[in-house]
Design a protein around this motif. Structure first.
Motif, PDB file in Angstrom:
ATOM      1  N   LEU A 105      -4.132  30.874  -6.828  1.00  0.00           N
ATOM      2  CA  LEU A 105      -3.526  29.592  -7.152  1.00  0.00           C
ATOM      3  C   LEU A 105      -3.595  28.682  -5.933  1.00  0.00           C
ATOM      4  N   TYR A 106      -3.577  27.384  -6.177  1.00  0.00           N
ATOM      5  CA  TYR A 106      -3.837  26.445  -5.086  1.00  0.00           C
ATOM      6  C   TYR A 106      -2.850  26.583  -3.938  1.00  0.00           C
ATOM      7  N   THR A 107      -1.595  26.864  -4.227  1.00  0.00           N
ATOM      8  CA  THR A 107      -0.629  27.022  -3.138  1.00  0.00           C
ATOM      9  C   THR A 107      -1.071  28.120  -2.188  1.00  0.00           C
ATOM     10  N   SER A 108      -1.432  29.273  -2.739  1.00  0.00           N
ATOM     11  CA  SER A 108      -1.888  30.383  -1.904  1.00  0.00           C
ATOM     12  C   SER A 108      -3.239  30.078  -1.266  1.00  0.00           C
ATOM     13  N   MET A 109      -4.071  29.337  -1.985  1.00  0.00           N
ATOM     14  CA  MET A 109      -5.382  29.004  -1.439  1.00  0.00           C
ATOM     15  C   MET A 109      -5.239  28.176  -0.167  1.00  0.00           C
ATOM     16  N   TYR A 110      -4.425  27.136  -0.218  1.00  0.00           N
ATOM     17  CA  TYR A 110      -4.259  26.280   0.956  1.00  0.00           C
ATOM     18  C   TYR A 110      -3.537  27.020   2.085  1.00  0.00           C
ATOM     19  N   GLU A 111      -2.589  27.874   1.736  1.00  0.00           N
ATOM     20  CA  GLU A 111      -1.927  28.675   2.773  1.00  0.00           C
ATOM     21  C   GLU A 111      -2.935  29.572   3.478  1.00  0.00           C
ATOM     22  N   GLY A 112      -3.787  30.242   2.694  1.00  0.00           N
ATOM     23  CA  GLY A 112      -4.795  31.120   3.288  1.00  0.00           C
ATOM     24  C   GLY A 112      -5.785  30.375   4.145  1.00  0.00           C
ATOM     25  N   LEU A 113      -6.177  29.189   3.709  1.00  0.00           N
ATOM     26  CA  LEU A 113      -7.118  28.395   4.497  1.00  0.00           C
ATOM     27  C   LEU A 113      -6.454  27.862   5.764  1.00  0.00           C
ATOM     28  N   GLY A 114      -5.154  27.575   5.682  1.00  0.00           N
ATOM     29  CA  GLY A 114      -4.434  27.167   6.884  1.00  0.00           C
ATOM     30  C   GLY A 114      -4.390  28.289   7.907  1.00  0.00           C
ATOM     31  N   VAL A 115      -4.186  29.514   7.439  1.00  0.00           N
ATOM     32  CA  VAL A 115      -4.204  30.673   8.337  1.00  0.00           C
ATOM     33  C   VAL A 115      -5.593  30.820   8.965  1.00  0.00           C
ATOM     34  N   ALA A 116      -6.642  30.641   8.137  1.00  0.00           N
ATOM     35  CA  ALA A 116      -8.005  30.747   8.653  1.00  0.00           C
ATOM     36  C   ALA A 116      -8.291  29.660   9.684  1.00  0.00           C
ATOM     37  N   TRP A 117      -7.774  28.463   9.448  1.00  0.00           N
ATOM     38  CA  TRP A 117      -7.971  27.360  10.401  1.00  0.00           C
ATOM     39  C   TRP A 117      -7.317  27.697  11.737  1.00  0.00           C
ATOM     40  N   ARG A 118      -6.114  28.210  11.695  1.00  0.00           N
ATOM     41  CA  ARG A 118      -5.438  28.588  12.945  1.00  0.00           C
ATOM     42  C   ARG A 118      -6.204  29.691  13.660  1.00  0.00           C
ATOM     43  N   ALA A 119      -6.706  30.663  12.897  1.00  0.00           N
ATOM     44  CA  ALA A 119      -7.429  31.785  13.498  1.00  0.00           C
ATOM     45  C   ALA A 119      -8.718  31.328  14.169  1.00  0.00           C
ATOM     46  N   GLY A 120      -9.253  30.204  13.723  1.00  0.00           N
ATOM     47  CA  GLY A 120     -10.479  29.678  14.311  1.00  0.00           C
ATOM     48  C   GLY A 120     -10.251  28.885  15.587  1.00  0.00           C
ATOM     49  N   THR A 121      -9.010  28.886  16.080  1.00  0.00           N
ATOM     50  CA  THR A 121      -8.623  28.172  17.309  1.00  0.00           C
ATOM     51  C   THR A 121      -9.163  26.744  17.341  1.00  0.00           C
ATOM     52  N   PRO A 122      -8.664  25.891  16.442  1.00  0.00           N
ATOM     53  CA  PRO A 122      -9.120  24.496  16.417  1.00  0.00           C
ATOM     54  C   PRO A 122      -8.838  23.802  17.747  1.00  0.00           C
ATOM     55  N   SER A 123      -9.675  22.847  18.082  1.00  0.00           N
ATOM     56  CA  SER A 123      -9.527  22.114  19.335  1.00  0.00           C
ATOM     57  C   SER A 123      -8.257  21.268  19.311  1.00  0.00           C
ATOM     58  N   ALA A 124      -7.863  20.789  20.478  1.00  0.00           N
ATOM     59  CA  ALA A 124      -6.683  19.931  20.566  1.00  0.00           C
ATOM     60  C   ALA A 124      -6.872  18.669  19.745  1.00  0.00           C
TER      61      ALA A 124
END
Length: 425
Positions: A105-124
């Motif tokens: 479901l979209y709620t879990s989808m965006y949560e999971g992608l947010g976790v993936a974004w953090r894990a990718g160490t986004p730049s400042a």
């Protein structure tokens, strides 16, 4: 910000960055956000398909429809695998040939992608862009207050503003006493609030334009007048676009002020599909020539797809060309001809919860409760949904029409000022 908001805003930021030349060096510091934004779009497209049998065909579709670079396709699919949304990836050499999807479901989808974004160490810079877009989606802010209110590095503020304004993710209006910044997602996610403010504070001309749009969702921008054209260019009103039979892109502004807010935020991909249907139908109404449908017949086209006893149209030689847009949006599939020796295709509605919700939402926006009783035949239904093989999202429409501004900032001052005064709308 929580991971849901971060995943959602990655998709939003990618939508805006599509307005920038893909070879621009401006994009270099934003690669992680772009990747996760692309992943959100791809996940939304394949959600409910179970198995993607031809990943190379999908690669072509998402390059055209979602600006998922062919060079980034593998990385995007593997990012979805790491998030747990894709499995059983098959490859031939360096090419992905097929995979299974398990997009939640979209709620879990965006949560999971947010976790993936953090894990990718986004730049400042990426973190600050995400924070700024999220903050300005809630309400406008004076430019001189952004760094303190959003928590941005003052030294990076100009670079953040340069990226977000060039991509139309942030709009700036000059006031007599300073500049005010807001994000189009303020208008896209809170159309009821923005519409009410425009009618109350925008003056006679703006109020009349918004009331007119409320009366006819999806009217062609070419006929909507300079106020609505200006509102689209400023990112205050969303407007999907599709090509007319002449090949020129036409935009169709929509003000979904009565829509469940979940579709405006947590289920944006469903709204995007609904907007594509509206744009096609309204294009059929105004530019369909001798096959044009009357406005009160448009809902009948949608009902033909939603009818559980139908769900498809009879084989026809032009189906593949005419329904290509809905196929790219993941709303129909092309089944083989059921006639002995037949070589045509059968466009069949992909009856997922998201697709059904999208068609129902499009129907609700078009009819606003009107009773539509006139029947139409299959040829008319086919013609109405046939126009346009390309879909341009509201964020890309802003970039396309932003040079067409004709109203002064002063005419929007009270509207944006009232939105600022209410803080989070």
């Amino acid at each position: 910000m929580d991971t849901f908001d971060e995943g959602l805003r990655c998709q939003d930021v990618h939508a805006g960055l599509r307005n920038i030349d893909p070879n621009s060096p401006v994009l270099a510091p934003l690669t992680e956000t772009q990747k996760i934004g692309m992943a959100a779009g791809l996940a939304s497209l394949v959600k409910g398909q179970d198995v993607v049998q031809d990943a190379q065909a999908l690669k072509t579709v998402v390059a055209e429809q979602l600006d998922v670079s062919p060079y980034a396709f593998n990385d995007v699919v593997f990012a979805l695998e790491q998030a747990g949304f894709v499995s059983n990836i098959k490859t031939t050499g360096s090419r992905i040939t097929s995979f299974h999807e398990n997009v939640p479901l979209y709620t879990s989808m965006y949560e999971g992608l947010g976790v993936a974004w953090r894990a990718g160490t986004p730049s400042a810079l990426e973190q600050q862009v995400i924070s700024l877009v999220d903050s300005l989606a809630a309400a406008p802010l004076p430019v001189e207050e952004i760094a303190d209110r959003v928590g941005l590095d003052t030294a990076d503020l100009q670079q953040v503003l340069d990226v977000t304004t060039e991509s139309s993710l942030v709009q700036i209006i000059d006031f007599p006493d300073g500049r005010m910044a807001y994000s189009p997602f303020m208008g896209f996610e809170k159309p009821d609030a923005i519409s009410d403010l425009a009618i109350e504070y925008g003056g006679h001309e703006i109020a009349d334009a918004f009331l007119t749009l409320r009366g006819e969702q999806g009217m062609p921008l070419a006929r909507a007048g300079r106020v609505l054209t200006d509102a689209v260019a400023r990112g205050i009103v969303m407007a999907p676009s599709v090509p007319t039979p002449s090949g020129s892109l036409e935009s169709f502004p929509v003000l979904p002020y009565s829509v469940d807010r979940e579709f405006l935020r947590g289920r944006k991909p469903v709204l995007d599909k609904a907007l594509s249907v509206i744009a096609c139908l309204k294009c059929g109404e105004y530019y369909g020539g001798r096959t044009s449908l009357a406005r009160d017949q448009l809902v009948r086209v949608i009902n033909k797809w939603l009818d559980p006893d139908r769900g498809s149209l009879p084989p026809h030689s032009s189906h593949r060309r005419q329904y290509e847009l809905l196929h790219r949006m993941g709303m129909v599939r092309f089944d083989p001809d059921t006639r002995p020796g037949g070589s045509w295709t059968v466009p069949t509605f992909i009856d997922s919860a998201e697709n059904r919700a999208a068609f129902e939402l499009a129907r609700d926006l078009l009819t606003a409760g009107e009773d539509v009783g006139r029947r139409i035949d299959d040829d008319s239904a086919r013609a109405a949904l046939a126009l346009g093989t390309e879909y341009v999202s509201p964020m890309q429409t802003i970039g396309r029409v932003r040079e067409k501004r004709t109203l002064t900032s002063a005419q929007w001052e009270k509207v944006i000022g009232a939105a600022y005064g209410r803080e989070a709308l």
